[in-house]
Scaffold this active site. Structure first.
Site, PDB file in Angstrom:
ATOM      1  N   GLN B 229      13.780   6.505  15.256  1.00  0.00           N
ATOM      2  CA  GLN B 229      14.890   7.445  15.101  1.00  0.00           C
ATOM      3  C   GLN B 229      15.546   7.378  13.731  1.00  0.00           C
ATOM      4  O   GLN B 229      16.467   8.134  13.464  1.00  0.00           O
ATOM      5  CB  GLN B 229      15.929   7.191  16.207  1.00  0.00           C
ATOM      6  CG  GLN B 229      15.360   7.420  17.598  1.00  0.00           C
ATOM      7  CD  GLN B 229      16.339   7.145  18.717  1.00  0.00           C
ATOM      8  OE1 GLN B 229      16.000   6.461  19.660  1.00  0.00           O
ATOM      9  NE2 GLN B 229      17.547   7.685  18.644  1.00  0.00           N
ATOM     10  N   ARG B 375      21.757   7.441  24.299  1.00  0.00           N
ATOM     11  CA  ARG B 375      22.301   8.787  24.339  1.00  0.00           C
ATOM     12  C   ARG B 375      23.820   8.752  24.359  1.00  0.00           C
ATOM     13  O   ARG B 375      24.467   9.425  25.162  1.00  0.00           O
ATOM     14  CB  ARG B 375      21.767   9.541  25.544  1.00  0.00           C
ATOM     15  CG  ARG B 375      21.690  11.019  25.245  1.00  0.00           C
ATOM     16  CD  ARG B 375      20.808  11.749  26.204  1.00  0.00           C
ATOM     17  NE  ARG B 375      20.835  13.179  25.892  1.00  0.00           N
ATOM     18  CZ  ARG B 375      20.020  14.052  26.412  1.00  0.00           C
ATOM     19  NH1 ARG B 375      19.091  13.680  27.257  1.00  0.00           N
ATOM     20  NH2 ARG B 375      20.100  15.321  26.096  1.00  0.00           N
ATOM     21  N   CYS B 376      24.378   7.929  23.489  1.00  0.00           N
ATOM     22  CA  CYS B 376      25.818   7.907  23.387  1.00  0.00           C
ATOM     23  C   CYS B 376      26.165   7.387  22.020  1.00  0.00           C
ATOM     24  O   CYS B 376      25.421   6.637  21.421  1.00  0.00           O
ATOM     25  CB  CYS B 376      26.450   7.041  24.461  1.00  0.00           C
ATOM     26  SG  CYS B 376      26.703   5.340  24.017  1.00  0.00           S
ATOM     27  N   GLU B 747      24.626  13.979  23.361  1.00  0.00           N
ATOM     28  CA  GLU B 747      24.950  12.864  24.227  1.00  0.00           C
ATOM     29  C   GLU B 747      26.020  13.177  25.257  1.00  0.00           C
ATOM     30  O   GLU B 747      26.165  12.450  26.238  1.00  0.00           O
ATOM     31  CB  GLU B 747      25.378  11.692  23.356  1.00  0.00           C
ATOM     32  CG  GLU B 747      24.278  11.370  22.368  1.00  0.00           C
ATOM     33  CD  GLU B 747      24.737  10.454  21.271  1.00  0.00           C
ATOM     34  OE1 GLU B 747      23.919   9.636  20.850  1.00  0.00           O
ATOM     35  OE2 GLU B 747      25.877  10.544  20.825  1.00  0.00           O
TER      36      GLU B 747
END
Ligand SMILES: Cc1cc2nc3c(=O)[nH]c(=O)nc-3n(C[C@H](O)[C@H](O)[C@H](O)COP(=O)(O)OP(=O)(O)OC[C@H]3O[C@@H](n4cnc5c(N)ncnc54)[C@H](O)[C@@H]3O)c2cc1C
Lengths: 292, 795
Positions: B229, B375-376, B747
């Site tokens: 990522q 995802r945050c 997110e």
């Protein structure tokens, strides 16, 4: 990628050939049918058979559902998807459709077979409970011929059955009768998962009285378990909510669940009761043709 | 009712030039099975690596015997910590300034830890040879419970660290004002306290982690294929760790089958692949299997929390939070340097509190390291879960409807920009409006009536509410860096003579649709069709430097960069247009795709014509160097603060305790929506994940530290059958400081969904069973235990 240990592979072209191949290869050989239990175990290296005998080319001999001599006969290579779709089965034993709707997912159901399901003898496997409640018999073929074994005697322990290393399960037989009703109830953590607990019930009701009863649980004991005390209670009684509640109470007592990621023992015992009651309720409604 | 019908451009309808619903460009290859994932890549002469992992959670390693594995005919090399020591690679730095063993030499500290690496001609042989390695272990008692990690008799996990005498991973970190909070609590009318756990879960991307390392001994060039990522940051880390020259390393991110934070860290397997390639002088591929992914790579959450909340005169006034973070055996949590607990202190929520105080301390345990931002945006999920559970508990105690309490306590629109008690500057919002839209879609009052009727019949139905504000798009250079690297991102835009464009980005898509969204930004700014814009990313040789995709930062940061670079090109085009139209630049006006003469709109030139001119032999403006391109680095002035109102409706079987999510309403305000269809897709995926976390996903350990959820048999991820038709709504409050007014959304749904579902479960059981709290996951067994009056935390 998960990789199995090395193994040899052979495709059988006849049932006799498959049995001969098994006999020749000895205890380290395994039949492979749908492969949906065996291959995952091999990939996790929980199983390392040295030789696989693939019976998938024997579909014309071993994949069928038919009515014969007062029985429904199901070939061992019949896939979950075919059991789910079969109108003949749904008519006589709706418990199959109930169960198949909640077994795995379409990908697994397209390949997995009834023979593989029973021979895997996973305590959480669904069709063993279905067949046990229906008092089914299975046909085993070996080098010295055929033998017929009642479901009650089929499992010896978790993942262990009476099938000898050189035997193949070829057929499942279930006696049909008028006034029969059956149902399956399962609670799972997620669609397609093995059961936290499940109950299969089969009743034959004659003149308002229960003539025959079968109750079997999945995932609630180290093996598929028949609740014989409940069956005895039901036999000869008139179907009622109280009766089914009582039968559920017995199931709750007689099951032998283990705590695991799916839940603790007390919850599983509770489920045994609830699901037995619900399965009996639906089986009776079907037998009496009063199902909503 | 599904509010998600696609408004796709049809034959009569124009395709959007710029923002709007547009099918994703990348899907043409994905839906045909033509993506190019790591395992699709095969290099000539490539070897395969497999990693031997510890069966114990905590054990001393007495010896490792690799001779039998080395004797395997297909094995090229076996690497252990000893071999890595000679290369200086036995330990590597983590994202959080801790060190992590690449291969365990002294002892193993979690089950699944990397112990040795086999390199063989094929992956089957590599894995076969693992069984031939003999490791002599002395098992040690394991620390599995974060609450007990600091007990005086707890075994010391990190005896490798000088001066480390206990299992404290990082000292207590605080935000807010404790004294002020105490005062507000003392004056409050109602105080509610609650213990809760955000259990350990896992991002579980369907493509597991892996790498191909290809070191060329002749040139010293290291080519890396690795779906991660943050390719630029990884390259810098490899340069430091392996002592290689940064300009001789090239990372190419193939198509990535999901990241969700799991592909942010550098893993031991990557270093082994690189070391293996250096040792073997051939390309080495390493790909973990599912169990390795679940058991050893970055987990998420694992926060043990205690909250206290208070109200005065009917509205929320204060919050106090005390957290123990379980980091596992090495601290490799993901967050900017100055924020050891990430952005957890955003737990003051969407409310105008008078005071708040937050304390977080972190411990080591014998579990896999991680603490990635699944995802945050760096612990915002935990923060929102905490505050929303506390608000729910407070409403219950006060006997007030949970929406009513929120409405009374929200930060009001006129208060923005709003300085929170823990130091955030929320940029914009109209929370009550968004909450009302959600209530309307849900038919909230009708739902409450239905619930009452059902309750009277013995049926269990629950309605759960969550409202969140996130801070995403890290971040401003003056506040935020990771490993000393500023959290800025670059963009590079080139317009070719034919008017077609290539935009290169420093962030890397893992399924978010960057190839479409970023093309649409250029299209919007320059007025050329999105299909004429190629988005290039994930190749460190072909893209500008930047920190990558996580923390919902691509649109807030890279999106800002692309907007600005497009405007730079537009400004350059204006100069050329002036020459072409024989006028002054300031006499020109812009409309999508074209500069024209003010007052004489017929007189104008298209961007395509300008591009052709830029590369032609015709005269260009005085001093203009030619071409039509530009490059920028974007330093965002602040985070962006998307928010949303979520409502869940669940039914619970009163006998089996199975929970079914019947409806899910999500109203997101992520500012301006570039491609609303992609935004919807992000929200769909995140709600599905949130349902999984709330109902079934958890990583647990037994007392010996054995991981009990090491495959998809035991780590359940939800399917379509657990997901109702999602009912989405939107409000649009543009971000005042973002060049496009956009805020980032990837997110939000994962943040907002779990508290809504848990609230619904509690709501279903509160009146009849007296349940006031339940920890996730809400599995049938755990919900049943709560119904029996003995809710249990997860193991
Ligand atoms: C993701 C997933 C989910 C699942 N969920 C469920 C579920 O919810 N409920 C459920 O009941 N099952 C479930 N299963 C198991 C599935 O039903 C299996 O396919 C089935 O149990 C085994 O059938 P098979 O034909 O695939 O057997 P195989 O894997 O081919 O064989 C299993 C075993 O039986 C032996 N065997 C197979 N056929 C014969 C034969 N004719 N004679 C003698 N021995 C034989 C094999 O040697 C092997 O030991 C699931 C499987 C998967 C992968």
């Amino acid at each position: 990628m998960q990789t199995p240990a090395p193994f040899e592979y052979e495709r059988a072209t006849s049932l006799a050939g498959a049995i001969a191949a098994l006999k020749a290869a000895g205890a380290e050989a395994r039949v492979i049918a749908g492969g949906h239990s065996l291959l995952p175990m091999m990939k996790l290296r929980l199983a390392s058979p040295e030789r696989l005998i693939d019976i998938n080319d024997l579909e014309s001999d071993l994949a069928y559902i038919r009515e014969q001599q007062g029985e429904i006969r199901i070939g061992a290579l019949t896939r979950h998807a075919e059991l789910l779709d079969s109108e003949l089965l749904a008519e006589h034993f709706p418990v199959f459709r109930d169960a198949e709707e909640v077994i795995a997912d379409p990908v697994v159901r397209n390949r997995g077979t009834i023979g593989g399901s029973l021979c895997q003898a996973d305590p959480g496997e669904d069709l063993s409970a279905v067949c046990a409640a229906l008092k089914a018999h299975v046909v085993l073929q070996g080098p010295s011929g055929e033998r017929i074994v009642a479901m009650r005697e089929f499992q010896l322990g978790p993942y262990v059955t009476v099938v000898a290393p050189d035997e193949i399960l070829t057929e499942v037989r279930i006696r049909t009768s008028p006034g029969a009703g059956s149902a399956y109830e399962k609670v799972e953590r997620r669609a397609g998962d093995f059961a936290i607990g499940a109950a299969a019930a089969a009743l034959e009701i004659e003149g308002g009285t229960i003539a025959a009863a079968g109750v079997a649980l999945s995932a609630l004991a180290p093996t598929t378990i028949e609740i014989t005390r409940a069956e005895e209670l039901l036999r000869g009684a008139r179907p009622s909510e109280e009766l089914f509640e009582q039968a559920g109470g017995i199931a709750s007592e007689d099951c032998a669940p283990m705590a695991d990621g799916r839940g603790p023992v007390d919850y599983k015992r509770h489920l045994a009761g609830v699901l037995t009651k619900r399965a009996l309720r639906r089986a009776a409604a079907r037998a009496l043709q009063t199902e909503a | 009712m599904a509010v998600t019908t696609e408004n796709l451009p049809s034959g009569e309808q124009e395709r959007p030039i710029g923002f709007g619903r547009l099918k994703r460009k990348e899907d043409a290859r994905f839906i045909r099975g033509k993506g190019n994932y790591l395992d699709d890549i095969r290099l000539p002469g490539m070897l395969h690596a497999a990693i031997l992992r510890s069966p114990y959670a905590h054990a001393k390693i007495n010896s490792i015997d690799t001779s039998a594995a080395l004797a395997h005919p297909n094995v090229a090399a076996v690497i252990t910590a000893k071999d890595l020591e000679t290369l200086g690679l036995a330990w590597m730095p983590t994202i959080s300034y801790d060190t992590q063993a690449v291969l365990a030499g002294d002892k193993v500290r979690f089950q699944g830890q990397e112990v040795a690496c086999v390199i063989a001609t094929d992956e089957y042989s590599a894995r076969d040879a693992l069984a031939l390695i003999e490791v002599d272990y002395d098992p040690l008692p394991a620390v599995v419970n974060a609450r007990k990690a600091l007990d005086p008799d707890a075994p010391l996990i990190r005896d490798d660290k000088q001066g480390q005498l206990d299992n404290l991973a990082s000292p207590t970190w605080e935000a807010g004002d404790e004294e002020a909070a105490d005062r507000v609590f003392a004056e409050a009318d109602v105080v509610v306290e609650q213990d809760m756990i955000y259990p350990r879960c896992h991002p579980a991307p369907l493509e597991t982690c892996g790498m191909i390392a290809d070191f060329n001994p002749q040139t010293g060039q290291l080519d890396i294929y690795n779906g991660n990522q943050a390719p630029h940051a990884h390259r810098t880390v490899y340069a430091h760790v392996a002592g290689l020259a940064e300009h001789m390393i090239r990372i190419r991110c193939n198509d990535i089958g999901g990241g969700f934070g799991n592909k942010v860290p550098v893993y031991p397997g990557y270093v082994c692949a690189i070391a293996g390639s250096i040792v073997a002088g051939r390309p080495v591929k390493w790909i973990e299997d599912r169990s390795e992914n679940l058991m050893s790579t970055g987990f998420a959450r694992d926060y043990v929390m205690h909250g206290a909340i208070c109200a005065k005169d009917g509205r929320i006034t204060g919050l106090k939070v005390d957290v123990i973070a379980d980091h596992g055996a090495f601290d490799s949590t993901a967050q900017p340097t100055k924020f050891p607990a990430g952005f957890f202190h955003i737990c003051c929520g969407s409310y105008a509190l008078e005071a708040a105080h937050v304390k977080v301390k972190a411990v080591y345990t014998n579990k896999a390291p991680g603490g990635v931002a699944y995802r945050c945006s760096f612990r915002i999920t935990e923060a929102v879960y905490l505050v929303e559970r506390m608000v729910g508990a407070l409403a219950m105690e006060m006997g007030v409807d949970p929406i009513e309490l929120r409405m009374r306590s929200f930060i009001a629109p006129e208060q923005f920009p709003y300085e929170t008690t823990t130091g955030w500057t929320f940029d914009s919002g109209d929370y009550a409006n968004t909450m009302r839209v959600a209530m309307e879609i849900a038919g909230y009052d009708e739902l409450r009536r239905e619930q009452a009727e059902k309750r009277a019949r013995g049926e269990l139905m629950g309605i759960g509410v969550a409202f969140f504000t996130e801070g995403v798009g890290a971040g401003p250079r003056k506040h935020m860096d990771i490993l000393g690297l500023s959290m800025n991102d670059g963009a590079d835009l080139r317009i070719h003579p034919s008017g077609k464009a290539v935009v290169s980005l420093s962030c890397q898509t893992q399924g978010q649709g960057h190839e479409t969204t970023f093309a649409q930004i250029v299209a919007e700014e320059l007025g050329i069709p999105p299909e004429d814009v190629e988005v290039r990313h994930g190749d460190t040789d072909k893209s500008p430097y930047g920190l990558g995709t996580y923390g919902s930062r691509s649109t807030p940061v890279s999106g800002g960069a692309v907007a600005i670079v497009s405007r730079k090109v537009r400004d350059k085009a204006r100069l050329i247009a002036a020459t072409m139209l024989e006028t002054r630049p300031e006499d020109l006006a812009w409309e999508k795709g074209r500069w024209y003469v003010k007052g004489d709109p017929e007189q104008g030139v298209l961007i395509e014509q300008i591009a052709a001119r830029a590369y032609s032999g015709e005269p260009l403006p005085e001093g203009y160097e030619g071409g039509l391109d530009a490059q920028v680095i974007y330093d965002p002035p602040n985070l962006t603060y998307p928010y949303g109102a979520y409502i869940a409706v669940v039914d619970i079987d009163p006998e089996t305790a199975a929970v079914k999510v019947r409806r899910f309403i999500a109203v997101d305000d992520c500012g301006v929506r570039i491609n609303p269809m992609i935004v919807d897709g992000q929200i769909h995926g995140g709600i599905a994940e949130g349902i999984g976390i709330a109902l079934m996903e958890v990583i647990t350990f037994d007392e010996e530290g054995n991981c009990l959820n090491g495959s998809f048999m035991d780590y359940l991820i939800p399917t379509a059958l657990e997901c109702p038709d999602f009912e989405l709504g939107a409000t649009v409050t543009p971000c005042p400081h973002h060049p496009l007014g956009a805020k980032g959304v990837g997110e939000s749904p994962n943040v907002g969904t779990p508290p809504a579902i848990v609230a619904a479960v509690i709501d279903a059981l509160h009146e009849t069973h007296g349940v006031t709290h339940i920890d996730m996951p809400c599995t049938p067994a755990r919900v049943w235990a709560a119904m029996q009056g003995r809710p249990e935390p997860p193991q």
